[in-house]
Write a protein that holds these residues in place. Structure first.
Motif, mmCIF file in Angstrom:
data_model
loop_
_atom_site.group_PDB
_atom_site.id
_atom_site.type_symbol
_atom_site.label_atom_id
_atom_site.label_comp_id
_atom_site.label_asym_id
_atom_site.label_seq_id
_atom_site.Cartn_x
_atom_site.Cartn_y
_atom_site.Cartn_z
ATOM 1 N N LYS A 173 0.861 -1.605 -0.091
ATOM 2 C CA LYS A 173 0.321 0.141 0.099
ATOM 3 C C LYS A 173 1.018 1.139 -0.207
ATOM 4 C CE LYS A 173 -2.155 -0.747 3.901
ATOM 5 N NZ LYS A 173 -2.882 -1.177 4.926
ATOM 6 N N THR A 174 0.135 2.006 -0.474
ATOM 7 C CA THR A 174 1.136 3.721 -0.671
ATOM 8 C C THR A 174 0.704 5.210 -0.080
ATOM 9 O OG1 THR A 174 0.371 3.971 -2.889
ATOM 10 C CG2 THR A 174 2.717 2.465 -2.981
ATOM 11 N N SER A 175 1.293 5.665 0.690
ATOM 12 C CA SER A 175 0.348 6.861 1.357
ATOM 13 C C SER A 175 1.133 7.975 0.942
ATOM 14 C CB SER A 175 0.036 6.777 2.452
ATOM 15 O OG SER A 175 -0.626 7.730 2.848
ATOM 16 N N ARG A 176 0.976 8.808 1.105
ATOM 17 C CA ARG A 176 1.397 10.444 0.939
ATOM 18 C C ARG A 176 2.301 10.661 2.969
ATOM 19 N NH1 ARG A 176 0.311 14.567 -2.991
ATOM 20 N NH2 ARG A 176 0.394 13.724 -4.734
ATOM 21 N N ALA A 177 1.446 10.452 3.251
ATOM 22 C CA ALA A 177 0.768 10.819 4.709
ATOM 23 C C ALA A 177 0.735 9.613 4.987
ATOM 24 C CB ALA A 177 0.197 11.284 5.146
ATOM 25 N N PRO A 178 1.588 7.985 5.488
ATOM 26 C CA PRO A 178 1.144 6.848 6.947
ATOM 27 C C PRO A 178 0.546 7.276 8.121
ATOM 28 C CG PRO A 178 3.164 6.344 5.216
ATOM 29 C CD PRO A 178 3.542 8.336 5.073
ATOM 30 N N PRO A 179 0.443 6.342 8.686
ATOM 31 C CA PRO A 179 0.929 6.383 9.754
ATOM 32 C C PRO A 179 1.572 6.320 10.830
ATOM 33 C CG PRO A 179 -0.634 4.749 8.715
ATOM 34 C CD PRO A 179 -0.484 5.038 7.893
ATOM 35 N N PRO A 180 1.900 6.994 12.013
ATOM 36 C CA PRO A 180 3.164 7.821 12.810
ATOM 37 C C PRO A 180 4.061 6.011 13.141
ATOM 38 C CG PRO A 180 1.135 8.186 13.719
ATOM 39 C CD PRO A 180 0.966 7.345 12.781
ATOM 40 N N LEU A 181 4.853 6.094 13.063
ATOM 41 C CA LEU A 181 6.039 4.970 13.548
ATOM 42 C C LEU A 181 5.527 4.273 15.151
ATOM 43 C CD1 LEU A 181 9.395 5.748 12.600
ATOM 44 C CD2 LEU A 181 6.905 4.310 11.288
ATOM 45 N N ASP A 182 5.048 2.605 15.487
ATOM 46 C CA ASP A 182 5.232 1.828 16.505
ATOM 47 C C ASP A 182 5.726 2.324 17.594
ATOM 48 O OD1 ASP A 182 3.812 0.388 18.780
ATOM 49 O OD2 ASP A 182 3.605 -0.774 17.525
ATOM 50 N N PRO A 183 6.076 2.718 18.621
ATOM 51 C CA PRO A 183 7.359 3.146 19.637
ATOM 52 C C PRO A 183 7.459 1.668 20.360
ATOM 53 C CG PRO A 183 5.486 4.537 20.408
ATOM 54 C CD PRO A 183 4.809 3.177 19.180
ATOM 55 N N HIS A 184 6.537 0.718 20.354
ATOM 56 C CA HIS A 184 6.536 -0.171 20.880
ATOM 57 C C HIS A 184 7.266 -1.590 19.367
ATOM 58 C CE1 HIS A 184 4.970 1.274 24.702
ATOM 59 N NE2 HIS A 184 4.165 1.165 23.792
ATOM 60 N N GLU A 185 7.368 -1.256 18.111
ATOM 61 C CA GLU A 185 7.840 -2.540 16.696
ATOM 62 C C GLU A 185 9.067 -2.798 17.576
ATOM 63 O OE1 GLU A 185 6.764 -2.998 12.623
ATOM 64 O OE2 GLU A 185 8.139 -1.066 13.568
ATOM 65 N N PRO A 186 10.146 -2.076 17.686
ATOM 66 C CA PRO A 186 11.322 -2.633 17.897
ATOM 67 C C PRO A 186 10.993 -3.935 19.117
ATOM 68 C CG PRO A 186 11.915 -0.661 17.663
ATOM 69 C CD PRO A 186 10.288 -1.221 17.807
ATOM 70 N N GLU A 187 10.946 -3.159 20.501
ATOM 71 C CA GLU A 187 10.242 -4.904 21.383
ATOM 72 C C GLU A 187 10.003 -6.071 20.940
ATOM 73 O OE1 GLU A 187 11.630 -6.095 25.036
ATOM 74 O OE2 GLU A 187 12.222 -4.514 24.110
ATOM 75 N N HIS A 188 8.726 -5.292 20.477
ATOM 76 C CA HIS A 188 7.439 -6.660 19.718
ATOM 77 C C HIS A 188 8.493 -8.025 18.769
ATOM 78 C CE1 HIS A 188 3.125 -4.708 21.237
ATOM 79 N NE2 HIS A 188 4.536 -4.539 22.295
ATOM 80 N N THR A 189 8.817 -6.824 17.811
ATOM 81 C CA THR A 189 9.481 -7.600 17.026
ATOM 82 C C THR A 189 10.766 -8.901 17.704
ATOM 83 O OG1 THR A 189 9.988 -5.705 15.225
ATOM 84 C CG2 THR A 189 11.233 -7.417 14.468
ATOM 85 N N ALA A 190 11.732 -8.151 18.805
ATOM 86 C CA ALA A 190 12.423 -8.912 19.143
ATOM 87 C C ALA A 190 12.335 -9.604 19.436
ATOM 88 C CB ALA A 190 13.361 -8.046 20.176
ATOM 89 N N GLU A 191 11.290 -9.881 20.393
ATOM 90 C CA GLU A 191 10.309 -11.049 21.572
ATOM 91 C C GLU A 191 9.706 -11.953 20.781
ATOM 92 O OE1 GLU A 191 8.666 -13.022 24.721
ATOM 93 O OE2 GLU A 191 10.558 -11.101 24.646
ATOM 94 N N ALA A 192 9.163 -11.869 19.265
ATOM 95 C CA ALA A 192 8.527 -12.868 18.834
ATOM 96 C C ALA A 192 9.680 -13.344 17.604
ATOM 97 C CB ALA A 192 7.829 -12.137 17.318
ATOM 98 N N LEU A 193 10.795 -13.325 17.629
ATOM 99 C CA LEU A 193 12.158 -13.520 17.277
ATOM 100 C C LEU A 193 13.048 -14.654 18.186
ATOM 101 C CD1 LEU A 193 13.127 -11.142 14.310
ATOM 102 C CD2 LEU A 193 12.036 -13.199 14.211
ATOM 103 N N LYS A 194 13.518 -14.034 19.514
ATOM 104 C CA LYS A 194 13.075 -14.731 20.224
ATOM 105 C C LYS A 194 12.242 -16.198 20.526
ATOM 106 C CE LYS A 194 14.574 -14.662 25.167
ATOM 107 N NZ LYS A 194 14.873 -13.577 26.349
#
Length: 449
Positions: free
Chosen positions: A179-200
């Protein structure tokens, strides 16, 4: 008193009823006579519809080959529902459209047909991703290998390419279904932690991270990307991380930031040859800019492995692929290539291509049109041609080359090979004698690549 009497009489008298005025009835004339109402004519059911309604269910169609009943002609004049057996690399065509405007199309070759994912492990991984609000390029880009990568015997045997910074991109490449947009939603500040937890939780040995382009951010999302890699390395120090990044609008300082975050493989795709880049990719992405990103990432840290991917079937020529890999122009090249060479000779600018910037890994895959709104497929490249380019890339000195119709940026067999290369490099062992998938040895020149 006499003047009020008529008024009282008027108030108490019954209302006067005026006779209706007769208006002449005018008949409206029409250009054509209105047809008489006739009941709709019901078309008798056809033999094909009857046989289709009584046929196998969708699950049986996916999991098993067509039955012999549906391979026989409907009548003496009707063609069979399934094509007769053909050779392995013969392209099949079909006529589609109304009777007076039929056009010929090329059907999807057999070597590009993959099963629909239905395994329990696929459903478990998808449930984990939705629970942590994570996205994967496997789903967003409609990768045909999702059944193979997600459908392993257990989660540790599966691989998934996590897509960071949401599922909406600020660029509109003509080949991509994200999907494309000139103004996407803001970044999720918890995404780095959730990604690391899922991969672990999955316990993977090798993981691929990618992201959408975020030109709306000052840093293009580079700090968010780097923070995710640091979280993964903190929770799972032994996990190898490959980062497939964008070009950050040519900001090479952001490339240094991501390359210095602890990743093991830096990947950035050139996608196609230079001549087709303006028609295939977004106008903000250029071929030379992608080469500068790979060159900068290679020099960011000693031993950094760089990787890029190319789609075939977009209309590229053999000479253009040669130029992309080694940077030498043939005397029979196109007029565009001729003037490009003259400009570089006058301005003393050398051609810097993939091999000259010491790119370690290159992959070739077949472009497949995601929807009718995207670029059409120009050519279905046969498996033998992919094998030829794999051998040529290895002869030129690339550390590894995965080449095939279903090969994508993150390829399962390639990840296993790269994982072994990184471990051997860390152990100080020679990687020049390692066997690649397919039984071809890497060249001794790649030891210093």
């Amino acid at each position: 008193m006499a003047s009020k009497l008529p008024r009282l009489r008027c108030l108490h008298s019954s209302p006067i009823i005026h006779p209706p005025t007769a208006h002449p009835i005018s008949s409206r004339s029409f250009a054509t006579e209105a047809p008489e109402h006739n009941p709709p004519i019901r078309r008798p059911p056809t033999t094909f519809r009857d046989r289709l309604n009584t046929g196998p269910s969708f699950t049986e169609f996916v999991s098993s080959p067509p039955s012999a009943e549906f391979s026989t002609p409907l009548s003496a004049n009707d063609p069979p529902l399934t094509d007769p057996p053909t050779s392995e690399e013969t392209l099949r065509t079909a006529l589609v459209g109304p009777a007076n405007r039929k056009r010929q199309i090329t059907r999807l070759p057999t070597w590009l047909q993959t099963p629909i994912p239905t395994s329990p492990n696929y459903k478990r991984i998808k449930s984990d991703l939705r629970g942590l609000n994570l996205h994967t390029v496997c789903e967003e880009a409609r990768c045909p290998n999702i059944n193979d990568c997600w459908g392993g015997s257990d989660k540790s045997a599966a691989t998934a390419t996590i897509m960071l910074m949401g599922d909406t991109c600020t660029r509109g490449c003509r080949f991509c279904s994200v999907k494309t947009s000139r103004a996407p939603p803001p970044l999720d500040p918890h995404e780095p932690e959730h990604t690391a937890e899922a991969l672990k939780r999955w316990g993977l040995g090798y993981v691929v991270l990618t992201s959408v382009d975020r030109d709306d951010l000052a840093d293009g999302g580079a700090r968010h990307f780097a923070e995710t890699i640091r979280k993964i390395k903190h929770k799972a120090p032994g996990m190898l991380v490959e980062a497939l990044t964008g070009d950050y609008a040519g900001d090479l300082d952001m490339v240094d930031l991501v390359a210095g975050s602890g990743l093991d493989v830096y990947a950035h795709n050139v996608e196609t040859v230079e001549a087709l880049t303006p028609m295939v990719r977004d106008r903000r992405a250029t071929f030379r800019q992608s080469l500068r990103v790979l060159e900068r990432a290679k020099g960011a840290r000693e031993g950094m492995i760089t990787k890029t991917s190319v789609m075939l079937g977009l209309g590229e020529t053999e000479e253009q692929i040669w130029d992309m890999l080694r940077g030498t122009s043939s005397p029979r090249s196109s007029l565009f290539g001729f003037f490009d060479c003259q400009i570089r000779r006058l301005t003393h600018r050398p051609r810097i291509e993939l091999r000259k910037i010491n790119a370690d890994i290159v992959t070739f895959g077949q472009y497949m049109q995601p929807t009718k709104r995207h670029m059409p497929v120009h050519t279905y490249v046969t498996p033998s041609v992919f094998e030829t380019w794999r051998q040529r890339a290895l002869d030129m000195g690339f550390l590894y080359c995965a080449s095939g119709p279903l090969v994508r940026s993150s390829y399962k067999a390639g990840e296993a090979f790269i994982e072994n290369v990184i471990k051997k490099r860390k152990a100080g062992r020679d990687v020049s004698t390692m066997q690649q998938p397919g039984g071809i040895d890497t060249k001794s020149i790649v030891q210093n690549a």
